[in-house]
Each structure stands twice: as C-alpha cells, then as structure tokens.
Write an enzyme that holds these catalytic residues in place. Structure first.
Site, PDB file in Angstrom:
ATOM      1  N   ARG A 111     -13.625  50.581 -57.088  1.00 20.98           N
ATOM      2  CA  ARG A 111     -12.427  50.009 -56.440  1.00 20.98           C
ATOM      3  C   ARG A 111     -11.662  51.182 -55.851  1.00 20.98           C
ATOM      4  O   ARG A 111     -11.286  52.118 -56.570  1.00 20.98           O
ATOM      5  CB  ARG A 111     -11.559  49.271 -57.461  1.00 20.98           C
ATOM      6  CG  ARG A 111     -10.162  48.976 -56.926  1.00 20.98           C
ATOM      7  CD  ARG A 111      -9.359  48.074 -57.818  1.00 20.98           C
ATOM      8  NE  ARG A 111      -9.852  46.704 -57.759  1.00 20.98           N
ATOM      9  CZ  ARG A 111      -9.152  45.635 -58.165  1.00 20.98           C
ATOM     10  NH1 ARG A 111      -7.938  45.785 -58.658  1.00 20.98           N
ATOM     11  NH2 ARG A 111      -9.669  44.417 -58.087  1.00 20.98           N
ATOM     12  N   HIS A 138     -12.579  42.198 -50.515  1.00 23.39           N
ATOM     13  CA  HIS A 138     -12.593  41.945 -51.962  1.00 23.39           C
ATOM     14  C   HIS A 138     -13.686  40.893 -52.248  1.00 23.39           C
ATOM     15  O   HIS A 138     -13.392  39.755 -52.624  1.00 23.39           O
ATOM     16  CB  HIS A 138     -11.216  41.461 -52.416  1.00 23.39           C
ATOM     17  CG  HIS A 138     -11.021  41.518 -53.898  1.00 23.39           C
ATOM     18  ND1 HIS A 138     -11.953  42.083 -54.760  1.00 23.39           N
ATOM     19  CD2 HIS A 138      -9.997  41.086 -54.692  1.00 23.39           C
ATOM     20  CE1 HIS A 138     -11.519  41.989 -56.001  1.00 23.39           C
ATOM     21  NE2 HIS A 138     -10.336  41.391 -55.987  1.00 23.39           N
ATOM     22  N   GLN A 141     -14.293  38.914 -55.770  1.00 20.58           N
ATOM     23  CA  GLN A 141     -13.303  37.862 -55.990  1.00 20.58           C
ATOM     24  C   GLN A 141     -13.772  36.546 -55.367  1.00 20.58           C
ATOM     25  O   GLN A 141     -13.652  35.472 -55.968  1.00 20.58           O
ATOM     26  CB  GLN A 141     -11.969  38.291 -55.344  1.00 20.58           C
ATOM     27  CG  GLN A 141     -10.887  37.243 -55.347  1.00 20.58           C
ATOM     28  CD  GLN A 141     -10.246  37.039 -56.707  1.00 20.58           C
ATOM     29  OE1 GLN A 141      -9.879  38.004 -57.357  1.00 20.58           O
ATOM     30  NE2 GLN A 141     -10.106  35.799 -57.137  1.00 20.58           N
ATOM     31  N   ASP A 233      -2.072  35.126 -51.626  1.00 19.99           N
ATOM     32  CA  ASP A 233      -2.198  36.452 -52.241  1.00 19.99           C
ATOM     33  C   ASP A 233      -0.858  37.152 -52.030  1.00 19.99           C
ATOM     34  O   ASP A 233      -0.025  36.689 -51.222  1.00 19.99           O
ATOM     35  CB  ASP A 233      -3.348  37.221 -51.545  1.00 19.99           C
ATOM     36  CG  ASP A 233      -3.619  38.599 -52.162  1.00 19.99           C
ATOM     37  OD1 ASP A 233      -3.140  38.870 -53.284  1.00 19.99           O
ATOM     38  OD2 ASP A 233      -4.318  39.403 -51.509  1.00 19.99           O
ATOM     39  N   CYS A 273      -5.710  34.940 -56.044  1.00 19.99           N
ATOM     40  CA  CYS A 273      -6.602  35.910 -56.709  1.00 19.99           C
ATOM     41  C   CYS A 273      -5.911  36.577 -57.892  1.00 19.99           C
ATOM     42  O   CYS A 273      -6.585  37.060 -58.793  1.00 19.99           O
ATOM     43  CB  CYS A 273      -7.091  36.942 -55.703  1.00 19.99           C
ATOM     44  SG  CYS A 273      -5.753  37.837 -54.885  1.00 19.99           S
ATOM     45  N   ARG A 301     -14.081  35.052 -62.587  1.00 23.20           N
ATOM     46  CA  ARG A 301     -14.448  36.433 -62.235  1.00 23.20           C
ATOM     47  C   ARG A 301     -15.506  36.935 -63.212  1.00 23.20           C
ATOM     48  O   ARG A 301     -16.445  37.621 -62.825  1.00 23.20           O
ATOM     49  CB  ARG A 301     -13.230  37.361 -62.305  1.00 23.20           C
ATOM     50  CG  ARG A 301     -12.080  36.999 -61.399  1.00 23.20           C
ATOM     51  CD  ARG A 301     -12.404  37.118 -59.944  1.00 23.20           C
ATOM     52  NE  ARG A 301     -12.813  38.442 -59.525  1.00 23.20           N
ATOM     53  CZ  ARG A 301     -12.003  39.505 -59.419  1.00 23.20           C
ATOM     54  NH1 ARG A 301     -10.725  39.398 -59.683  1.00 23.20           N
ATOM     55  NH2 ARG A 301     -12.464  40.670 -59.010  1.00 23.20           N
TER      56      ARG A 301
HETATM   57  N1   CP Z   1      -7.821  39.641 -58.530  1.00 19.85           N
HETATM   58  C1   CP Z   1      -8.078  40.874 -58.970  1.00 19.85           C
HETATM   59  O1   CP Z   1      -8.946  41.601 -58.444  1.00 19.85           O
HETATM   60  O2   CP Z   1      -7.325  41.267 -60.032  1.00 19.85           O
HETATM   61  P1   CP Z   1      -7.215  42.724 -60.621  1.00 19.85           P
HETATM   62  O3   CP Z   1      -6.515  43.573 -59.588  1.00 19.85           O
HETATM   63  O4   CP Z   1      -6.415  42.573 -61.873  1.00 19.85           O
HETATM   64  O5   CP Z   1      -8.596  43.261 -60.888  1.00 19.85           O
HETATM   65  N1  NVA Z   2      -4.634  42.004 -51.668  1.00 18.14           N
HETATM   66  C1  NVA Z   2      -4.454  42.432 -53.037  1.00 18.14           C
HETATM   67  C2  NVA Z   2      -5.524  41.850 -53.921  1.00 18.14           C
HETATM   68  C3  NVA Z   2      -5.396  42.218 -55.362  1.00 18.14           C
HETATM   69  C4  NVA Z   2      -6.497  41.669 -56.208  1.00 18.14           C
HETATM   70  C5  NVA Z   2      -4.467  43.936 -53.101  1.00 18.14           C
HETATM   71  O1  NVA Z   2      -5.307  44.553 -52.441  1.00 18.14           O
HETATM   72  O2  NVA Z   2      -3.628  44.498 -53.804  1.00 18.14           O
END
Ligand code: CP
Ligand code: NVA
Length: 313
Positions: A111, A138, A141, A233, A273, A301
């Site tokens: 990530r 993402h 997700q 989101d 999400c 997830r």
């Molecule tokens: N939705 C999601 O990816 O959550 P986290 O940032 O907690 O991993």
């Molecule tokens: N769009 C958000 C998603 C988090 C899971 C971010 O990138 O922070």
C-alpha cells in the site's frame, strides 16, 4: 477441499483492468467458497508454508487485518513491513527491495502513494505483487465490494451503482469492476474532482464486452435516482490532509443522507469502503440504517483477500 486452478498462479494483482471478466468472476467464486468453508469450519489451508510480506506506506485497519488473518487461515504466514523499520524507508531502492524479498517470500502486498511504485516493484519482483491501495486504485476493495453486492442482490449484471463523491482511487477501481461484471457505474463528483480520463477510457473499453454503462455527472440526486447501490468514500483521501478543509466546502452537496436515499430504489444498499467521516460524506442515520451493508462489506475484505492470495500465490 475444492481445487483452486492454477490459471492465475504467479500473476500480480495490481488492477482489475488487468484481468478478464472470467478471471474476475472466478475470484468472486473462490471468495464465496472460502467464506462458506470458513463459516462451516472446513479447513482450507491451501497456502500452507507460504509467506506474504506486507509493505504499508499508509495507514490501514481493514486491509492489514484481512491480509494477515486471511494468510493465517490459509495456513501461511504474513509479515507486516513498516517503512519505519525496513530499509526502503531509509532509501533502499524499490528494485533492490523487490529482488531481495523475492528470494525469501512467496508474495508481496504493498500500500503506497504513487501507483508507479507498485508497477516498479512488480517489474523487479519474481513473486506476485498485490496492490493494497495506491493514489490511483484500490482493487482489493472492489473484489470484496462485488462479493457483497452479489450476496445482497444475487447478481451483478444490469445493476446500477451510484458513487457519490471524489473521483478517487475507489471510484477508479469501481469503474473497472463495474466494466468487468456488467454493472452500470455512475460517478457524481464536483467539477475538478471527476475520475481520471485515462482510467475512464480504459474502463469504457472493458465495458464494451459486458454492456456496462459508465458515466460521470455533477448532480448527486440524478446519479442516485433508481440506483441499486449507493457508494461513497471520504472526500479527502490519505495524503490529502491539507486539502481536507477546502474539499469539505466543495463536497457539501455530495453527502449520502436520507434525502439522497429517497431517490434510490427502495431496496438499494449502501456501501462505503471505510474508514468513514460520519457527518461528512455519510450521515449516521444512513450508515447505521437498515440499508447500510458497510460492515458486511468490511468483513468481505477478509474473504476477498483470501481469494486473491489463494489464486495468485
Ligand atoms: N477500506 C480500506 O482499505 O480500509 P483500511 O484503510 O483500513 O485498510
Ligand atoms: N480513498 C480512500 C480510501 C481508503 C480505504 C483513501 O485513499 O484514503
């Protein structure tokens, strides 16, 4: 245990766009089967002896826990690699890191901020690389989201998903996901926050095969009208903390609240999400209401990530 075929073994999981619609359908099927087995207590340790390294350059609750617990349930082991502790945080190059990790691990989940970093890691690694979120996409997700929609709606093709808010990584992966499964996706975003043009073009190409309609509007109520799924989101994603106050003003009309829900189908479900900023992009009333499936979505997830690992590693 049911046999997982080898057709995707060794593949990176970087974007839903990289997979055929049959391959995405297969991942959803494996996810549903692994979920069923886990609920029934049927052993499914198909990754016994395997290890996954998890590099997190951004925070995470769901993704981290789902991959770590998922790997354990599949009989393998996951290592949390914080940039504060590993040498990448002190400037060791991505290619060198990729080559070293490839000698010891069976898969890497990353990530990070720049999508190019994941592409570079994958270029140099000779084990599967899984994209656990970048500024652009993402995808893990959306595998969980599609599982959730299928569970509640019984099918995906022909549904209308209205995404209300920022044309961000979530919006992009939803467009790719919808395109692959034949689900219509409309994005309602304020001017200047529409999804990336290139992502939209690629998704539209994919959609030709399934007949999914993908489009962008400004008016959130027009998007939500007769929708089967309302998705939202955060307005400011990780890394955009400095823009948060300004974005809050620009996104005021893009809140998922009971007024917006009133134009969607009566049996529409609500997804997010997570993490959510309650009172901003979604009200407590909707998030805790009967149409909200956000915690089913969060649980999925786990099952989705297990499927991604089980088929690629
Ligand atoms: N939705 C999601 O990816 O959550 P986290 O940032 O907690 O991993
Ligand atoms: N769009 C958000 C998603 C988090 C899971 C971010 O990138 O922070």
């Amino acid at each position: 245990m049911f046999a997982i075929n080898d057709s995707l073994r060794g593949r990176d999981f970087i974007s839903i766009h990289d997979f055929s619609r049959e391959e995405i359908a297969y991942m959803l099927e494996v996810g549903a089967e692994l979920k069923r087995m886990q609920k029934k207590g049927i052993p499914h340790q198909c990754l016994a002896g395997k290890t996954l390294g998890m590099i997190f350059q951004k925070s995470s609750t769901r993704t981290r826990v789902a991959f770590e617990v998922g790997m354990y349930q599949l009989g393998g082991h996951a290592l949390f690699l914080s940039p504060r502790d590993i040498q990448i945080g002190r400037g060791e190059s991505v290619p060198d890191t990729a080559r070293v990790l490839s000698r010891m691990l069976d898969g890497i989940m990353i990530r990070t901020f720049a999508h190019e970093e994941v592409l570079e890691l994958a270029k140099w690694a000779d084990i599967p690389v899984i994209n656990g979120l970048t500024d652009l996409l993402h995808p893990t997700q959306v595998i969980g989201d599609l599982m959730t929609i299928k569970e509640h709606k019984g099918e995906l093709k022909g549904l209308k998903c209205a995404y209300i808010g920022d044309g961000n990584n979530m919006a992009h992966s939803l467009l790719f996901g919808g395109a692959k499964v034949g689900m219509d996706v409309v994005i309602a975003a304020p001017q200047g926050y529409e999804p990336d043009e290139k992502v939209m073009q690629l998704a539209l190409e994919d959609a030709k095969e399934t007949g999914a309609n993908l489009w962008v509007v400004k008016d959130p109520l027009a998007a939500a009208k007769d929708a089967d799924i309302i998705y939202t989101d955060v307005w400011a994603s990780m890394g955009q903390e400095e823009e948060a106050a300004e974005k809050e003003q620009q996104f005021l009309q893009y809140q998922v609240n009971s007024q917006l829900m009133s134009v969607a189908k009566k049996d529409a479900i609500v997804l997010h999400c997570l993490p959510a900023k309650r009172g901003k992009e979604i009200t407590d009333e909707v998030m805790d209401g009967p149409q909200s499936k956000v915690f089913d979505e969060a649980e999925n997830r786990l099952h989705a990530h297990k499927a991604i690992m089980a088929v690629t590693m």
